[in-house]
Enzyme design. Structure first.
Site, short mmCIF file in Angstrom:
data_model
loop_
_atom_site.label_atom_id
_atom_site.label_comp_id
_atom_site.label_asym_id
_atom_site.label_seq_id
_atom_site.Cartn_x
_atom_site.Cartn_y
_atom_site.Cartn_z
N HIS A 100 0.83 -1.22 0.00
CA HIS A 100 0.00 0.00 0.00
C HIS A 100 0.86 1.27 0.00
O HIS A 100 0.48 2.27 0.61
CB HIS A 100 -0.97 0.03 1.19
CG HIS A 100 -1.99 -1.05 1.19
ND1 HIS A 100 -3.25 -0.91 0.66
CD2 HIS A 100 -1.94 -2.33 1.65
CE1 HIS A 100 -3.93 -2.04 0.81
NE2 HIS A 100 -3.16 -2.92 1.39
N ASN A 173 -10.42 -2.76 2.38
CA ASN A 173 -10.08 -2.77 0.96
C ASN A 173 -11.35 -2.51 0.15
O ASN A 173 -12.45 -2.49 0.70
CB ASN A 173 -9.53 -4.15 0.56
CG ASN A 173 -8.04 -4.30 0.87
OD1 ASN A 173 -7.34 -3.32 1.12
ND2 ASN A 173 -7.57 -5.52 0.84
FE1 HDE Z 1 -2.65 -4.84 5.29
N1 HDE Z 1 -0.84 -4.07 5.79
N2 HDE Z 1 -2.04 -6.66 5.83
N3 HDE Z 1 -4.39 -5.65 4.66
N4 HDE Z 1 -3.26 -3.05 4.74
C1 HDE Z 1 -0.45 -2.79 5.68
O1 HDE Z 1 0.71 -1.56 7.32
C2 HDE Z 1 -0.95 -6.94 6.58
C3 HDE Z 1 -4.75 -6.96 4.72
C4 HDE Z 1 -4.50 -2.72 4.32
O2 HDE Z 1 -3.30 3.48 4.00
C5 HDE Z 1 0.89 -2.52 6.31
O3 HDE Z 1 1.25 0.58 7.79
C6 HDE Z 1 -0.90 -8.34 6.92
C7 HDE Z 1 -6.15 -7.12 4.49
C8 HDE Z 1 -4.55 -1.32 3.98
O4 HDE Z 1 -1.65 3.31 5.43
C9 HDE Z 1 1.26 -3.88 6.92
C10 HDE Z 1 -2.00 -8.89 6.33
C11 HDE Z 1 -6.62 -5.86 4.28
C12 HDE Z 1 -3.27 -0.84 4.23
C13 HDE Z 1 0.08 -4.74 6.53
C14 HDE Z 1 -2.71 -7.84 5.66
C15 HDE Z 1 -5.51 -4.96 4.38
C16 HDE Z 1 -2.49 -1.93 4.70
C17 HDE Z 1 1.91 -1.89 5.41
C18 HDE Z 1 -2.42 -10.34 6.32
C19 HDE Z 1 -8.06 -5.42 3.95
C20 HDE Z 1 -2.78 0.57 4.01
C21 HDE Z 1 2.14 -0.49 5.91
C22 HDE Z 1 -2.69 -10.85 7.60
C23 HDE Z 1 -9.01 -5.77 4.96
C24 HDE Z 1 -3.04 1.46 5.17
C25 HDE Z 1 1.34 -0.38 7.09
C26 HDE Z 1 -2.63 2.86 4.84
C27 HDE Z 1 -1.16 -1.83 5.09
C28 HDE Z 1 0.01 -6.01 6.91
C29 HDE Z 1 -3.88 -8.07 4.90
C30 HDE Z 1 -5.66 -3.55 4.19
C31 HDE Z 1 2.59 -4.46 6.50
C32 HDE Z 1 0.17 -9.02 7.73
C33 HDE Z 1 -6.95 -8.44 4.52
C34 HDE Z 1 -5.76 -0.54 3.46
O5 HDE Z 1 1.35 -3.80 8.30
#
Ligand code: HDE
Length: 722
Positions: A100, A173
């Protein structure tokens, strides 16, 4: 002597007798702008403009020149102003988000329209009409910070609500399901989709071997793959995207009772996407298309709005539902649990500073408030660890909650102390509790404080996947079957495109073997698109695909699209000789329908219209291709039509609009260009979506048709379905 003259006859560098010119001998002064003899521009302070200073507040006299030993001599280490400026610049970048990274955001508010007081004690859900400030960031997932907006990708939809009882982050999302079921697979899926590690490409694209290799070996991703290959992954605008919390969460009432909840955002402007060929071209024409669109809409007061709805259900429903509500690769069809509106989000203020706010905002699924709680979804549990963890590296230490965009807007007091970049100055001796020395130090609040839901857990410690997660294909099939024919065609075309970029044939074959489990016809069509001649080797699924799930129309964008021009953009191509009265009448009609109107011309300062008046343009032809618009008008006088028929950019303008199945209006003079582009044949419009505008007549027919979106009936004539 002035600086310029001093350098005219270069003295030897070590000559101590070189006359030193005053560093900013001014030869001109006009409204604060002064130019020195050496030619550099000084913008000096006038009236009440603030003085430029160092970080220490020392006023700076000259920001153009470093301190030198002699006009042509070495720069001196003593120059603390130079050193501070360069040092500060050297550290401007911080690590981008690992996923992201590419995003944009806006401030706004949430207004409660329906109370949830009966099922949640969350303060934000109590009082109808009350507003809570928020900050929302939209993003793509795979690309880096500088990648283009129209990548085929899921979009992040993250909202930080600054509630009176703390920050609640709904980090969602624009697709209601996810690729994987367990957080332990997240690094794998992300490594697979990002640029391949040996070569460093492709950027922001899933169309490559490593992604499809992983996917073809990960049947749990098939439902998400259907969404990602659908038009949902190429939205027209962030303002026209749905949003989903994805996981099942809990709402907790005052008595500690839990109700399961799924969160949905629905855009007021309706959901709309672009066509893949358009997306590819938009990425070249305007890589900031989504970012610019959101910014411009808010700047002109056209505030985007979404409705927040919930699906709520109890344990009994969870037990009887065919799928596990803890499995993030599944959704609950709206036909089973209807959406219940709760409130609205309005984005009404652009950030003041992209870095300070959009880049530094730190969302975390773990940021919840009393009245909301987690479930055991293993993806959610992993996320709760990941966000805080990644932010410590990305934002440089543990104090990022003190960055203004991350601060709560309610009282905050605790004994967390020190660390890198501590911005607060905590007072007093007491930084612990229990304590008896301070009457003002913060204390527990048993009445209002957060209490975790008392879930009853039992079982052995196991590293397993629940068998209730095993059906990987039924909802993938349901999604595919819920799409209209054009949308199904797009899924087939997207799969064909992506797999055609995969070099390893065994990977392509394996994907076909998975697609059969969704729908044999889908698999055959993709095989046909690839030119796959052998029989498809089906891969046995862990659980048989249910073929009896009813299609769910809300899963389709087109099935629920409502006619509107609100928030859309109409482009009008003009040239010398165009009638200015017609352009302004059309512009007024377009604007009154709620759309934006942009005039495109061969020259950016406009054209000489009929009667000699200049018609101003918003965009030059080469920089304003028709992919930027939802519908177009070609408004040309006969000389313009003949002239532009010889201009490739103009022919492409019309041809692309036609191939992207847009409604096209044209004046009689435009016919030569329209014919060259194939939109008019033998003097007649090629189809019902190409509309001759009666000279001097109203544009209502054009606007009416344009409000109904694309001319889908045309598509099979311009893009052969596989
Ligand atoms: Fe994320 N995700 N994600 N994700 N995600 C990040 O956090 C992660 C997942 C989502 O505008 C990171 O600060 C794991 C689902 C958004 O700043 C990180 C798993 C959904 C954003 C991270 C998921 C999301 C992130 C990267 C699997 C929708 C952007 C930078 C378990 C429900 C937020 C940060 C923004 C960002 C980890 C899966 C949505 C690495 C481990 C499912 C919208 O922490």
């Amino acid at each position: 002597m002035v600086a310029g003259q001093a350098s005219a006859a270069p003295p030897s560098a070590d000559s101590p007798s070189v006359p030193i010119a005053p560093a900013h001998r001014i030869v001109d002064a006009d409204g604060g702008v002064q130019v020195s003899a050496a030619g550099e521009v000084h913008q000096v302070r006038t009236g009440s403009t603030p003085a430029l200073t160092t970080q220490q507040g020392v006023p700076i006299a000259d920001d153009q020149n470093s301190l030198k030993a002699g006009a042509r001599g070495p720069v001196l280490l003593e120059d603390f102003i130079l050193r501070e400026k360069i040092n500060r610049f050297d550290h401007e970048r911080i690590p981008e988000r690992v996923v992201h990274a590419r995003g944009t955001a806006a401030h706004g508010y949430f207004e409660l329209t329906h109370s949830l007081a009966g099922i949640s004690k969350a303060d934000i859900f109590q009082r109808v009409g009350e507003r809570v400030p928020l900050f929302t960031r939209f993003s793509t997932v795979a690309g880096n910070k500088g990648s283009a907006d129209l990548a085929r990708d899921v979009r992040g939809f993250a909202v930080k609500f600054y509630t009176k009882e703390g920050n609640w982050d709904l980090v969602g999302n624009n697709i209601p399901v996810f690729f994987i079921q367990d957080a332990i697979k997240f690094p794998d899926i992300i490594h697979a989709v990002k640029e391949e590690p040996d070569r460093g490409f492709p950027q922001a694209a899933s169309a490559h071997d490593t992604f499809w290799d992983f996917i073809s070996l990960t049947p749990e991703s098939m439902h998400m793959i259907m969404w990602i290959m659908s038009d949902r992954a190429i939205p027209r605008s962030y303002r026209m995207m749905e949003g989903f919390g994805v996981h099942s969460f809990r709402l907790i009432d005052g008595g500690g009772k839990s109700t399961y909840v799924k969160f949905h955002w629905r855009p007021k402007l309706g959901t709309q996407s672009v066509i893949w060929d358009e997306a590819v071209k938009i990425n070249g024409a305007d890589p900031d298309y989504h970012r610019r669109d959101l910014w411009n809409a808010i700047e002109k007061g056209d505030f985007p709005e979404w409705e927040l709805s919930v699906q709520t259900f109890d344990e009994a429903f969870a037990k009887r539902f065919e799928f596990d509500v803890l499995d993030a690769t599944k959704l609950i069809p709206e036909e089973l649990i209807p959406l219940r509106p709760v409130g609205r989000m309005v984005l009404d203020r652009n950030p003041d500073n992209h870095f300070a706010e959009v880049e530094q905002v730190a969302f975390c699924t773990g940021n919840i408030v009393p009245g909301i709680d987690f479930t055991n979804d293993p993806l959610l549990q992993g996320r709760n660890f990941s966000y805080l963890d990644t932010q410590i590296t990305r934002l440089g230490g543990p104090n990022f909650a003190q960055i203004p965009v991350n601060q709560p807007r309610c009282p905050m007091a605790n004994f967390q102390r020190d660390g890198h970049m501590q911005m607060q100055v905590p007072k007093g001796r007491v930084a612990y509790e229990p304590q008896s020395l301070s009457a003002t130090a913060p204390r527990e609040d048993p009445a209002r404080g957060f209490r975790s839901f008392a879930a009853r857990e039992k079982g052995d410690t196991l590293r397993v996947r629940s068998e209730s997660f095993a059906d990987h294909f039924s909802q993938a099939r349901q999604f595919y079957m819920s799409q209209t024919p054009p949308e199904q065609n797009h899924i087939v075309a997207a799969l064909t495109f992506e797999l055609s970029k995969v070099e390893a044939k065994p990977v392509r074959d394996r994907m076909l073997g998975q697609l059969v489990n969704i729908d044999p016809t889908l698999a055959r069509r993709v095989a046909n698109g690839l030119g796959h001649r052998e029989a498809i080797a089906r891969i046995a699924p862990a659980a048989p695909t249910r073929t009896n799930l009813r299609p769910s129309p809300p899963l389709s964008i087109l099935a629920k699209a409502q006619p509107t021009l609100k928030g859309r953009m109409i482009g009008c191509l003009i040239a010398d000789g165009t009638d200015p009265a017609l352009v302004s009448a059309l512009g007024a009609a377009v604007k009154s329908a709620g759309a934006d109107f942009k005039v495109v011309a061969p020259k950016v300062e406009g054209v000489t219209g009929a009667g000699g008046a200049v018609i101003r343009a918003d965009m030059q032809l080469a920089g304003g291709p028709s992919v930027l618009f939802d519908a177009v008008v070609v408004m040309l006088a006969p000389e313009g039509g003949t002239d532009l028929a010889r201009e490739a950019a103009a022919v492409a303008w019309v041809h692309d609009a036609f191939a992207h199945v847009k409604v096209i209006g044209f004046s009689a003079g435009a016919v030569p260009l329209m014919e060259k582009a194939g939109a008019v044949m033998a003097g007649r419009p090629a189809d019902g979506g190409v509309i001759a505008l009666a000279d001097g007549g109203s544009a209502s027919g054009f606007l009416d048709l344009a409000s109904r979106g694309r001319v889908w009936a045309r598509e099979p004539t311009v893009r052969k379905p596989y």
